[in-house]
Design a protein around this motif. Structure first.
Motif, mmCIF file in Angstrom:
data_model
loop_
_atom_site.group_PDB
_atom_site.id
_atom_site.type_symbol
_atom_site.label_atom_id
_atom_site.label_comp_id
_atom_site.label_asym_id
_atom_site.label_seq_id
_atom_site.Cartn_x
_atom_site.Cartn_y
_atom_site.Cartn_z
ATOM 1 N N GLU A 160 0.845 -1.192 0.000
ATOM 2 C CA GLU A 160 0.000 0.000 0.000
ATOM 3 C C GLU A 160 0.885 1.248 0.000
ATOM 4 O O GLU A 160 1.097 1.876 1.039
ATOM 5 C CB GLU A 160 -0.940 -0.014 1.198
ATOM 6 N N PRO A 161 1.381 1.635 -1.162
ATOM 7 C CA PRO A 161 2.349 2.743 -1.215
ATOM 8 C C PRO A 161 1.742 4.132 -1.118
ATOM 9 O O PRO A 161 2.482 5.109 -0.976
ATOM 10 C CB PRO A 161 3.013 2.547 -2.584
ATOM 11 N N TYR A 162 0.408 4.232 -1.208
ATOM 12 C CA TYR A 162 -0.248 5.541 -1.221
ATOM 13 C C TYR A 162 -0.981 5.768 0.100
ATOM 14 O O TYR A 162 -1.661 4.871 0.608
ATOM 15 C CB TYR A 162 -1.232 5.637 -2.389
ATOM 16 N N ARG A 163 -0.848 6.992 0.637
ATOM 17 C CA ARG A 163 -1.431 7.273 1.956
ATOM 18 C C ARG A 163 -1.985 8.690 1.984
ATOM 19 O O ARG A 163 -1.446 9.605 1.352
ATOM 20 C CB ARG A 163 -0.370 7.107 3.042
ATOM 21 N N ILE A 164 -3.072 8.853 2.753
ATOM 22 C CA ILE A 164 -3.642 10.169 3.024
ATOM 23 C C ILE A 164 -3.831 10.304 4.526
ATOM 24 O O ILE A 164 -4.409 9.425 5.162
ATOM 25 C CB ILE A 164 -5.000 10.367 2.324
ATOM 26 N N ASP A 165 -3.337 11.396 5.082
ATOM 27 C CA ASP A 165 -3.567 11.737 6.489
ATOM 28 C C ASP A 165 -4.254 13.090 6.536
ATOM 29 O O ASP A 165 -3.724 14.074 5.984
ATOM 30 C CB ASP A 165 -2.252 11.801 7.265
ATOM 31 N N VAL A 166 -5.388 13.143 7.180
ATOM 32 C CA VAL A 166 -6.120 14.399 7.352
ATOM 33 C C VAL A 166 -6.067 14.773 8.827
ATOM 34 O O VAL A 166 -6.599 14.044 9.673
ATOM 35 C CB VAL A 166 -7.583 14.268 6.874
ATOM 36 N N ALA A 167 -5.419 15.880 9.155
ATOM 37 C CA ALA A 167 -5.266 16.336 10.532
ATOM 38 C C ALA A 167 -6.246 17.474 10.787
ATOM 39 O O ALA A 167 -6.163 18.530 10.155
ATOM 40 C CB ALA A 167 -3.837 16.787 10.800
ATOM 41 N N VAL A 168 -7.165 17.237 11.710
ATOM 42 C CA VAL A 168 -8.261 18.165 11.992
ATOM 43 C C VAL A 168 -8.046 18.795 13.359
ATOM 44 O O VAL A 168 -7.781 18.096 14.342
ATOM 45 C CB VAL A 168 -9.617 17.440 11.953
ATOM 46 N N THR A 169 -8.169 20.111 13.448
ATOM 47 C CA THR A 169 -8.045 20.819 14.716
ATOM 48 C C THR A 169 -9.429 21.065 15.303
ATOM 49 O O THR A 169 -10.266 21.720 14.684
ATOM 50 C CB THR A 169 -7.328 22.159 14.529
ATOM 51 N N VAL A 170 -9.685 20.508 16.498
ATOM 52 C CA VAL A 170 -10.948 20.711 17.202
ATOM 53 C C VAL A 170 -10.630 21.187 18.615
ATOM 54 O O VAL A 170 -9.476 21.408 18.965
ATOM 55 C CB VAL A 170 -11.789 19.413 17.218
ATOM 56 N N ALA A 171 -11.652 21.308 19.432
ATOM 57 C CA ALA A 171 -11.493 21.934 20.746
ATOM 58 C C ALA A 171 -10.474 21.216 21.623
ATOM 59 O O ALA A 171 -9.738 21.854 22.382
ATOM 60 C CB ALA A 171 -12.847 22.003 21.449
ATOM 61 N N ASP A 172 -10.428 19.889 21.545
ATOM 62 C CA ASP A 172 -9.525 19.149 22.436
ATOM 63 C C ASP A 172 -8.194 18.808 21.778
ATOM 64 O O ASP A 172 -7.453 17.958 22.271
ATOM 65 C CB ASP A 172 -10.196 17.870 22.941
ATOM 66 N N GLY A 173 -7.879 19.454 20.676
ATOM 67 C CA GLY A 173 -6.576 19.230 20.052
ATOM 68 C C GLY A 173 -6.693 18.828 18.597
ATOM 69 O O GLY A 173 -7.721 19.030 17.952
ATOM 70 N N ARG A 174 -5.619 18.241 18.082
ATOM 71 C CA ARG A 174 -5.567 17.836 16.681
ATOM 72 C C ARG A 174 -5.756 16.329 16.581
ATOM 73 O O ARG A 174 -5.108 15.561 17.280
ATOM 74 C CB ARG A 174 -4.233 18.250 16.053
ATOM 75 N N HIS A 175 -6.668 15.910 15.694
ATOM 76 C CA HIS A 175 -6.933 14.504 15.448
ATOM 77 C C HIS A 175 -6.629 14.182 13.987
ATOM 78 O O HIS A 175 -6.803 15.031 13.103
ATOM 79 C CB HIS A 175 -8.393 14.166 15.748
ATOM 80 N N THR A 176 -6.187 12.956 13.733
ATOM 81 C CA THR A 176 -5.798 12.558 12.386
ATOM 82 C C THR A 176 -6.608 11.364 11.907
ATOM 83 O O THR A 176 -6.765 10.383 12.634
ATOM 84 C CB THR A 176 -4.302 12.213 12.319
ATOM 85 N N VAL A 177 -7.123 11.492 10.698
ATOM 86 C CA VAL A 177 -7.796 10.395 9.998
ATOM 87 C C VAL A 177 -6.860 9.919 8.903
ATOM 88 O O VAL A 177 -6.361 10.728 8.110
ATOM 89 C CB VAL A 177 -9.142 10.858 9.391
ATOM 90 N N SER A 178 -6.587 8.605 8.830
ATOM 91 C CA SER A 178 -5.609 8.082 7.891
ATOM 92 C C SER A 178 -6.180 6.951 7.054
ATOM 93 O O SER A 178 -6.998 6.162 7.542
ATOM 94 C CB SER A 178 -4.366 7.563 8.629
ATOM 95 N N ARG A 179 -5.729 6.886 5.806
ATOM 96 C CA ARG A 179 -6.071 5.773 4.924
ATOM 97 C C ARG A 179 -4.879 5.460 4.029
ATOM 98 O O ARG A 179 -4.112 6.351 3.667
ATOM 99 C CB ARG A 179 -7.277 6.099 4.043
ATOM 100 N N THR A 180 -4.732 4.184 3.680
ATOM 101 C CA THR A 180 -3.705 3.772 2.733
ATOM 102 C C THR A 180 -4.375 3.104 1.541
ATOM 103 O O THR A 180 -5.496 2.586 1.637
ATOM 104 C CB THR A 180 -2.708 2.794 3.374
ATOM 105 N N PHE A 181 -3.658 3.105 0.414
ATOM 106 C CA PHE A 181 -4.224 2.626 -0.836
ATOM 107 C C PHE A 181 -3.180 1.825 -1.611
ATOM 108 O O PHE A 181 -1.985 2.138 -1.582
ATOM 109 C CB PHE A 181 -4.683 3.803 -1.716
#
Length: 211
Positions: A160-181
């Motif tokens: 799975e050489p392809y990856r996306i990380d989405v880092a979201v800033t909300v009230a309690d800090g930064r959270h990351t959603v990740s997927r590989t392809f």
């Protein structure tokens, strides 16, 4: 922007010395608990003095070549740590701090330029066009929501050489959603969906439900 000499042989050699100093010193401190706190205190004192005297990697190298005055000021009662290791570790830390600050300043300038131009996205690093990527990473910033999208291509990673990380800033800090392809087309299509979802989201918190 990097210092003018960032990629020079002298800087490369200095950074190798500083990494070697860390590799040699820290295991010694960990194995000697009685010396650990004194060692850390000495490193912090030298680092504080380097912060006052140096603003570039070249200035760190110059101090390293003639460190007597700096060490006498930072550690007036002396230290049991060999001076070359002590200074090497502190120089490495100071160099990383300077690099991080330059990168922070560079990104601020990019975001300010995008805002002045009325854009809602700013590419902080990497290729302007993800379609052109064959390896490496690209970081894009959504100004209204302060959301980061990092896309990476690692042809040596295996299945799975392809990856996306989405880092979201909300009230309690930064959270990351990740997927590989495994598939490049699917990766690019998912990136476009993420960008559209980010632009349409009613709030940053809603982005955490993305999949």
């Amino acid at each position: 922007m990097p210092d003018a000499g960032t990629f020079s042989p002298a800087v490369t050699m200095a950074r190798s010395r500083w990494r070697a100093a860390e590799d040699n010193l820290y295991p010694t401190l960990i194995n000697d608990p009685s010396a650990y706190q004194r060692g850390i205190a000495a490193i912090e004192s030298v680092l504080a003095e380097l912060r006052r005297r140096c603003n570039s990697v070249e200035e760190l190298i110059a101090v390293e070549a003639a460190p007597e005055d700096l060490l006498a000021t930072a550690c007036p009662t002396g230290t049991v740590i060999p001076s070359d290791l002590l200074l090497g570790v502190a120089c490495g830390m100071a160099d990383r701090e300077m690099s991080a600050e330059r990168e922070r300043h560079r990104r601020v300038q990019i975001v300010e330029a995008a805002r002045a131009a009325g854009r809602v996205w700013a590419v902080l690093s990497g290729s302007e066009q993800p379609e052109a990527m064959t390896e490496g990473r690209r970081i894009e910033f959504h100004l209204p929501s302060e959301t980061l999208i990092e896309v990476t291509v690692d042809p040596w990673s295996g299945g799975e050489p392809y990856r996306i990380d989405v880092a979201v800033t909300v009230a309690d800090g930064r959270h990351t959603v990740s997927r590989t392809f495994t598939d490049r087309t699917a990766w690019l299509a998912a990136l476009e969906r993420y960008r559209a979802d980010i632009e349409a989201a009613p709030s940053p918190a809603a982005l955490l439900e993305m999949s």
